[in-house]
Write a protein that holds these residues in place. Structure first.
Motif, PDB file in Angstrom:
ATOM      1  N   UNK A 170      42.014  72.675  -7.809  1.00 54.07           N
ATOM      2  CA  UNK A 170      40.912  72.009  -9.085  1.00 54.07           C
ATOM      3  C   UNK A 170      42.356  71.818 -10.187  1.00 54.07           C
ATOM      4  N   UNK A 171      43.180  72.379 -10.833  1.00 58.40           N
ATOM      5  CA  UNK A 171      44.062  71.623 -11.615  1.00 58.40           C
ATOM      6  C   UNK A 171      44.671  70.737 -11.773  1.00 58.40           C
ATOM      7  N   UNK A 172      45.082  70.245 -10.294  1.00 56.42           N
ATOM      8  CA  UNK A 172      45.081  68.580 -10.266  1.00 56.42           C
ATOM      9  C   UNK A 172      44.418  67.754 -10.038  1.00 56.42           C
ATOM     10  N   UNK A 173      42.728  67.983  -9.740  1.00 53.26           N
ATOM     11  CA  UNK A 173      41.812  67.465 -10.186  1.00 53.26           C
ATOM     12  C   UNK A 173      41.311  66.865 -11.691  1.00 53.26           C
ATOM     13  N   UNK A 174      41.586  68.651 -11.926  1.00 56.03           N
ATOM     14  CA  UNK A 174      41.327  68.088 -13.462  1.00 56.03           C
ATOM     15  C   UNK A 174      41.851  66.867 -14.735  1.00 56.03           C
ATOM     16  N   UNK A 175      43.434  67.569 -14.242  1.00 58.49           N
ATOM     17  CA  UNK A 175      44.607  66.971 -14.649  1.00 58.49           C
ATOM     18  C   UNK A 175      44.191  65.044 -14.812  1.00 58.49           C
ATOM     19  N   UNK A 176      43.994  64.583 -13.477  1.00 54.30           N
ATOM     20  CA  UNK A 176      44.111  63.477 -12.802  1.00 54.30           C
ATOM     21  C   UNK A 176      42.912  63.049 -13.278  1.00 54.30           C
ATOM     22  N   UNK A 177      41.615  63.709 -13.574  1.00 51.11           N
ATOM     23  CA  UNK A 177      40.279  63.225 -14.308  1.00 51.11           C
ATOM     24  C   UNK A 177      40.499  62.740 -15.765  1.00 51.11           C
ATOM     25  N   UNK A 178      41.395  63.625 -16.656  1.00 52.11           N
ATOM     26  CA  UNK A 178      42.043  63.421 -17.755  1.00 52.11           C
ATOM     27  C   UNK A 178      42.932  61.614 -17.725  1.00 52.11           C
ATOM     28  N   UNK A 179      43.295  61.758 -16.632  1.00 50.87           N
ATOM     29  CA  UNK A 179      44.172  60.855 -17.252  1.00 50.87           C
ATOM     30  C   UNK A 179      43.771  59.598 -16.803  1.00 50.87           C
ATOM     31  N   UNK A 180      42.299  59.395 -15.934  1.00 46.38           N
ATOM     32  CA  UNK A 180      41.608  58.353 -15.972  1.00 46.38           C
ATOM     33  C   UNK A 180      40.753  57.434 -16.611  1.00 46.38           C
ATOM     34  N   UNK A 181      40.580  57.638 -17.949  1.00 47.64           N
ATOM     35  CA  UNK A 181      40.169  57.220 -18.801  1.00 47.64           C
ATOM     36  C   UNK A 181      41.690  56.431 -19.625  1.00 47.64           C
ATOM     37  N   UNK A 182      42.090  56.966 -19.647  1.00 50.60           N
ATOM     38  CA  UNK A 182      43.430  56.348 -20.631  1.00 50.60           C
ATOM     39  C   UNK A 182      44.150  55.380 -19.373  1.00 50.60           C
ATOM     40  N   UNK A 232      36.031  73.556   1.014  1.00 56.58           N
ATOM     41  CA  UNK A 232      36.588  74.911   1.210  1.00 56.58           C
ATOM     42  C   UNK A 232      36.741  75.998   1.127  1.00 56.58           C
ATOM     43  N   UNK A 233      36.873  77.358   1.832  1.00 53.37           N
ATOM     44  CA  UNK A 233      35.497  77.827   1.768  1.00 53.37           C
ATOM     45  C   UNK A 233      35.779  79.759   0.654  1.00 53.37           C
ATOM     46  N   UNK A 234      37.375  79.013   0.141  1.00 50.59           N
ATOM     47  CA  UNK A 234      37.179  80.362  -0.898  1.00 50.59           C
ATOM     48  C   UNK A 234      37.164  79.856  -1.959  1.00 50.59           C
ATOM     49  N   UNK A 235      36.038  78.770  -2.005  1.00 51.83           N
ATOM     50  CA  UNK A 235      35.140  78.946  -3.663  1.00 51.83           C
ATOM     51  C   UNK A 235      34.362  79.026  -3.563  1.00 51.83           C
ATOM     52  N   UNK A 236      33.842  79.629  -4.869  1.00 57.90           N
ATOM     53  CA  UNK A 236      32.709  80.024  -5.339  1.00 57.90           C
ATOM     54  C   UNK A 236      31.398  78.894  -4.489  1.00 57.90           C
ATOM     55  N   UNK A 237      29.757  79.246  -4.450  1.00 62.58           N
ATOM     56  CA  UNK A 237      29.170  78.530  -3.722  1.00 62.58           C
ATOM     57  C   UNK A 237      28.340  77.169  -4.527  1.00 62.58           C
ATOM     58  N   UNK A 238      28.231  77.383  -5.762  1.00 62.86           N
ATOM     59  CA  UNK A 238      28.032  76.816  -6.650  1.00 62.86           C
ATOM     60  C   UNK A 238      29.290  76.055  -7.430  1.00 62.86           C
ATOM     61  N   UNK A 239      30.068  76.019  -7.157  1.00 60.20           N
ATOM     62  CA  UNK A 239      31.471  74.753  -7.195  1.00 60.20           C
ATOM     63  C   UNK A 239      31.748  74.083  -6.117  1.00 60.20           C
ATOM     64  N   UNK A 240      31.970  74.705  -5.631  1.00 62.82           N
ATOM     65  CA  UNK A 240      32.067  74.016  -4.324  1.00 62.82           C
ATOM     66  C   UNK A 240      30.373  73.107  -4.335  1.00 62.82           C
ATOM     67  N   UNK A 241      29.351  73.384  -4.735  1.00 64.80           N
ATOM     68  CA  UNK A 241      28.901  72.120  -4.857  1.00 64.80           C
ATOM     69  C   UNK A 241      28.622  71.305  -5.633  1.00 64.80           C
ATOM     70  N   UNK A 242      28.750  71.141  -6.939  1.00 64.16           N
ATOM     71  CA  UNK A 242      29.932  70.819  -7.784  1.00 64.16           C
ATOM     72  C   UNK A 242      30.589  69.639  -7.042  1.00 64.16           C
ATOM     73  N   UNK A 243      31.326  70.365  -7.234  1.00 60.95           N
ATOM     74  CA  UNK A 243      32.354  69.889  -6.028  1.00 60.95           C
ATOM     75  C   UNK A 243      32.214  68.615  -4.948  1.00 60.95           C
ATOM     76  N   UNK A 244      30.983  68.544  -4.384  1.00 61.57           N
ATOM     77  CA  UNK A 244      30.714  67.914  -3.458  1.00 61.57           C
ATOM     78  C   UNK A 244      29.605  66.867  -3.694  1.00 61.57           C
ATOM     79  N   UNK A 245      29.220  66.947  -5.239  1.00 66.69           N
ATOM     80  CA  UNK A 245      27.560  66.165  -5.684  1.00 66.69           C
ATOM     81  C   UNK A 245      29.399  64.883  -6.642  1.00 66.69           C
ATOM     82  N   UNK A 246      30.378  65.463  -7.648  1.00 65.74           N
ATOM     83  CA  UNK A 246      31.015  65.068  -7.893  1.00 65.74           C
ATOM     84  C   UNK A 246      32.267  63.960  -7.020  1.00 65.74           C
ATOM     85  N   UNK A 247      32.633  64.833  -5.762  1.00 70.15           N
ATOM     86  CA  UNK A 247      32.834  63.767  -4.935  1.00 70.15           C
ATOM     87  C   UNK A 247      32.240  62.209  -4.503  1.00 70.15           C
ATOM     88  N   UNK A 248      31.280  62.422  -4.780  1.00 69.28           N
ATOM     89  CA  UNK A 248      30.089  61.389  -4.079  1.00 69.28           C
ATOM     90  C   UNK A 248      29.877  60.640  -5.052  1.00 69.28           C
TER      91      UNK A 248
END
Length: 104
Positions: free
Chosen positions: A24-36, A61-77
């Motif tokens: 999660x931390x890595x994804x957020x870091x990468x996303x913050x640098x995308x616009x730059x 990832x099975x250890x994440x809450x379902x709402x977080x996994x669903x959000x990540x799925x939507x964002x991934x798409x």
């Protein structure tokens, strides 16, 4: 470069996949640098692709809450769609075109 390190980390078994908070931390870091990176379209495309892979890994990832996994799925798409649109369209070149030198 950070993109290559992040790509290697997500592809190596037992690294980020076992620690979802790092992913999660890595994804957020990468996303913050995308616009730059707007000045280099190739880097932006590669960065967007890495972001999409991180989000996809989180979505499965099975250890994440379902709402977080669903959000990540939507964002991934959404990121995958952005990557597909950014890839230059390939010309349909037939074998005859290549043989006769039409597509040089």
């Amino acid at each position: 470069m950070a993109i290559e390190q992040s790509t290697r980390a997500i592809e190596e078994p037992g690294t980020l996949s076992s620690q979802p908070e790092l992913l999660v931390s890595a994804a957020r870091h990468l996303m913050s640098h995308y616009s730059t990176r707007g000045d280099d379209a190739g880097t932006c495309l590669k960065l967007a692709s890495v972001i999409e892979r991180h989000l996809k890994a989180l979505a499965g990832h099975g250890d994440l809450a379902p709402v977080l996994r669903a959000t990540c799925q939507q964002l991934s798409e959404q990121w995958a769609g952005m990557v597909e649109q950014a890839i230059p369209a390939r010309q349909n070149v037939t074998l005859l075109d290549r043989v006769f030198g039409v597509a040089r």
